[in-house]
Design a protein around this motif. Structure first.
Motif, PDB file in Angstrom:
ATOM      1  N   GLY A 139      30.663  43.006  38.687  1.00 40.14           N
ATOM      2  CA  GLY A 139      31.830  43.136  39.727  1.00 40.14           C
ATOM      3  C   GLY A 139      32.339  44.634  39.300  1.00 40.14           C
ATOM      4  O   GLY A 139      32.575  45.393  40.323  1.00 40.14           O
ATOM      5  N   ILE A 140      32.110  45.182  38.124  1.00 45.79           N
ATOM      6  CA  ILE A 140      32.623  46.594  37.908  1.00 45.79           C
ATOM      7  C   ILE A 140      31.552  47.517  38.491  1.00 45.79           C
ATOM      8  O   ILE A 140      31.780  48.461  39.047  1.00 45.79           O
ATOM      9  N   GLU A 141      30.310  47.186  38.585  1.00 46.54           N
ATOM     10  CA  GLU A 141      29.255  47.979  39.069  1.00 46.54           C
ATOM     11  C   GLU A 141      29.442  48.125  40.469  1.00 46.54           C
ATOM     12  O   GLU A 141      29.060  49.490  41.236  1.00 46.54           O
ATOM     13  N   ALA A 142      30.118  46.918  41.423  1.00 43.93           N
ATOM     14  CA  ALA A 142      30.244  47.053  42.809  1.00 43.93           C
ATOM     15  C   ALA A 142      31.380  47.788  43.191  1.00 43.93           C
ATOM     16  O   ALA A 142      31.689  48.051  44.245  1.00 43.93           O
ATOM     17  N   ALA A 143      32.400  48.122  42.080  1.00 42.62           N
ATOM     18  CA  ALA A 143      33.492  48.743  42.259  1.00 42.62           C
ATOM     19  C   ALA A 143      33.443  50.558  42.633  1.00 42.62           C
ATOM     20  O   ALA A 143      33.932  51.180  41.784  1.00 42.62           O
ATOM     21  N   ARG A 144      32.915  50.579  43.511  1.00 47.26           N
ATOM     22  CA  ARG A 144      32.697  51.968  43.898  1.00 47.26           C
ATOM     23  C   ARG A 144      33.247  52.491  45.332  1.00 47.26           C
ATOM     24  O   ARG A 144      33.267  51.499  46.207  1.00 47.26           O
ATOM     25  N   PRO A 145      33.673  53.892  45.229  1.00 41.55           N
ATOM     26  CA  PRO A 145      33.902  54.234  46.885  1.00 41.55           C
ATOM     27  C   PRO A 145      32.962  53.821  47.589  1.00 41.55           C
ATOM     28  O   PRO A 145      31.799  54.107  47.548  1.00 41.55           O
ATOM     29  N   GLY A 146      33.354  53.445  49.145  1.00 43.39           N
ATOM     30  CA  GLY A 146      32.321  53.253  49.873  1.00 43.39           C
ATOM     31  C   GLY A 146      32.088  51.802  50.145  1.00 43.39           C
ATOM     32  O   GLY A 146      31.478  51.339  51.025  1.00 43.39           O
ATOM     33  N   ASN A 147      32.271  51.093  48.902  1.00 42.74           N
ATOM     34  CA  ASN A 147      32.010  49.607  48.939  1.00 42.74           C
ATOM     35  C   ASN A 147      33.480  48.828  49.307  1.00 42.74           C
ATOM     36  O   ASN A 147      34.257  49.311  49.583  1.00 42.74           O
ATOM     37  N   LYS A 148      33.210  47.702  49.424  1.00 43.33           N
ATOM     38  CA  LYS A 148      34.453  46.718  49.934  1.00 43.33           C
ATOM     39  C   LYS A 148      34.755  45.822  48.854  1.00 43.33           C
ATOM     40  O   LYS A 148      34.056  45.422  47.786  1.00 43.33           O
ATOM     41  N   LEU A 149      35.939  45.379  49.010  1.00 42.36           N
ATOM     42  CA  LEU A 149      36.368  44.239  47.984  1.00 42.36           C
ATOM     43  C   LEU A 149      35.513  43.042  47.879  1.00 42.36           C
ATOM     44  O   LEU A 149      35.302  42.506  46.868  1.00 42.36           O
ATOM     45  N   GLY A 150      35.101  42.872  49.249  1.00 46.76           N
ATOM     46  CA  GLY A 150      34.067  41.787  49.078  1.00 46.76           C
ATOM     47  C   GLY A 150      32.890  41.739  48.308  1.00 46.76           C
ATOM     48  O   GLY A 150      32.104  40.811  47.677  1.00 46.76           O
ATOM     49  N   ASP A 151      32.495  43.097  48.105  1.00 42.93           N
ATOM     50  CA  ASP A 151      31.120  43.342  47.311  1.00 42.93           C
ATOM     51  C   ASP A 151      31.509  43.072  45.643  1.00 42.93           C
ATOM     52  O   ASP A 151      30.479  42.475  45.042  1.00 42.93           O
ATOM     53  N   ILE A 152      32.526  43.279  45.579  1.00 40.71           N
ATOM     54  CA  ILE A 152      32.932  43.011  43.914  1.00 40.71           C
ATOM     55  C   ILE A 152      32.954  41.488  43.683  1.00 40.71           C
ATOM     56  O   ILE A 152      32.308  40.744  42.933  1.00 40.71           O
ATOM     57  N   SER A 153      33.630  40.927  44.784  1.00 42.35           N
ATOM     58  CA  SER A 153      33.590  39.223  44.528  1.00 42.35           C
ATOM     59  C   SER A 153      32.319  38.591  44.859  1.00 42.35           C
ATOM     60  O   SER A 153      31.958  37.815  44.116  1.00 42.35           O
ATOM     61  N   PHE A 154      31.403  39.262  45.758  1.00 44.16           N
ATOM     62  CA  PHE A 154      30.078  38.669  45.970  1.00 44.16           C
ATOM     63  C   PHE A 154      29.141  38.810  44.792  1.00 44.16           C
ATOM     64  O   PHE A 154      28.613  37.892  44.291  1.00 44.16           O
ATOM     65  N   SER A 155      29.366  40.022  44.041  1.00 45.04           N
ATOM     66  CA  SER A 155      28.448  40.145  42.832  1.00 45.04           C
ATOM     67  C   SER A 155      28.874  39.353  41.709  1.00 45.04           C
ATOM     68  O   SER A 155      27.948  38.928  40.876  1.00 45.04           O
ATOM     69  N   ILE A 156      30.140  39.184  41.670  1.00 44.28           N
ATOM     70  CA  ILE A 156      30.711  37.967  40.539  1.00 44.28           C
ATOM     71  C   ILE A 156      29.963  36.523  40.781  1.00 44.28           C
ATOM     72  O   ILE A 156      29.493  36.056  39.929  1.00 44.28           O
TER      73      ILE A 156
END
Length: 254
Positions: A139-156
């Motif tokens: 989830g932390i790895e996905a927390a990057r500018p240009g991504n979406k909040l859903g990318d964090i949730s999906f990764s988890i």
């Protein structure tokens, strides 16, 4: 309302992150067979006093809580996974303990959690803990500018599902700043490429928590502690992170 922090404000949040990390490290070292949960709470309380910090929990009384929390830690044991109210319980060999801690230093809040096995580890418990740690990292790895909040949730969720765990979305991550809980909500399951665009200045707590064989929970008679419906064990990992132009900054790194 979603708030974005300036680089200067993120720097001002670092002491809170370091303090929360130091407290959790001390608690993980203290947790052992024969230690009472109230001893852990008192250790954290003393560290708060020594630092001149403020507890985010002791007067906390949201709509889902039966009364003001009254303690400075959440200590969840075995089938308890979140919001565990410290009480007169002595840790036993093989217990799975999750500790969640948030505090304010100089007006800025940090929030973090970890799970440990007391005494003799059970491989199934260790796998559960390791999965929450891996899901947090994803989830932390996905927390990057240009991504979406859903990318964090999906990764988890992807880490959890590959390990065979179900996901409850009633409780999850959240914004962090001057208060412990703010917008946005960060669920532990979501769709890639959907939701809030991530941009520098967003500070959030990411917190995967899983149960061994269910996604159903209930509230204990104490009015706070959340337990699994089927008695299976739970684990919880959390960090407060800031999104920067260079990627995620873990403010509560231990």
């Amino acid at each position: 309302m979603i708030e974005y922090r300036t680089p200067t404000e993120i720097e001002q949040m670092r002491p809170a992150g370091r303090f929360v990390a130091d407290v959790l490290t001390a608690l993980a070292e203290k947790a052992d067979v024969g230690v009472n949960l109230l001893e852990l709470d008192e250790l954290a309380h003393q560290m708060i006093r020594d630092r001149g910090a403020e507890s985010c929990y002791i007067d906390y009384h949201p709509s889902f809580g039966a009364s003001p929390f009254g303690k400075v830690l959440c200590t969840s044991v075995n089938d308890a996974v979140l919001h565990g109210l410290p009480h007169d319980y002595v840790l036993a060999d093989g217990d799975l303990l999750s500790v969640d801690f948030a505090a304010s230093v100089d007006g800025w809040v940090a929030d973090s959690a970890l799970s440990v096995i007391v005494g003799t580890p059970d491989p199934k418990d260790q796998q559960l803990i390791d999965t929450t740690v891996s899901a947090l990292a994803a989830g932390i790895e996905a927390a990057r500018p240009g991504n979406k909040l859903g990318d964090i949730s999906f990764s988890i969720a992807r880490v959890a599902s590959r390990a065979g765990y179900k996901i409850n979305t009633d409780f999850g991550g959240h914004g962090v700043g001057r208060t412990m809980h703010g917008d946005p909500h960060v669920p532990n399951n979501g769709r890639r490429g959907r939701g809030l665009p991530l941009r520098p200045g967003l500070v959030i707590a990411i917190e995967p928590w899983f149960l061994q064989s269910t996604d159903k929970i209930y509230t204990d008679a104490d009015g706070w502690t959340l337990r699994s419906r089927d008695g299976s064990r739970g684990a919880h990992s959390e960090h407060t992170i800031a999104i920067t132009p260079d990627g995620p900054l873990i403010l509560t790194a231990r």
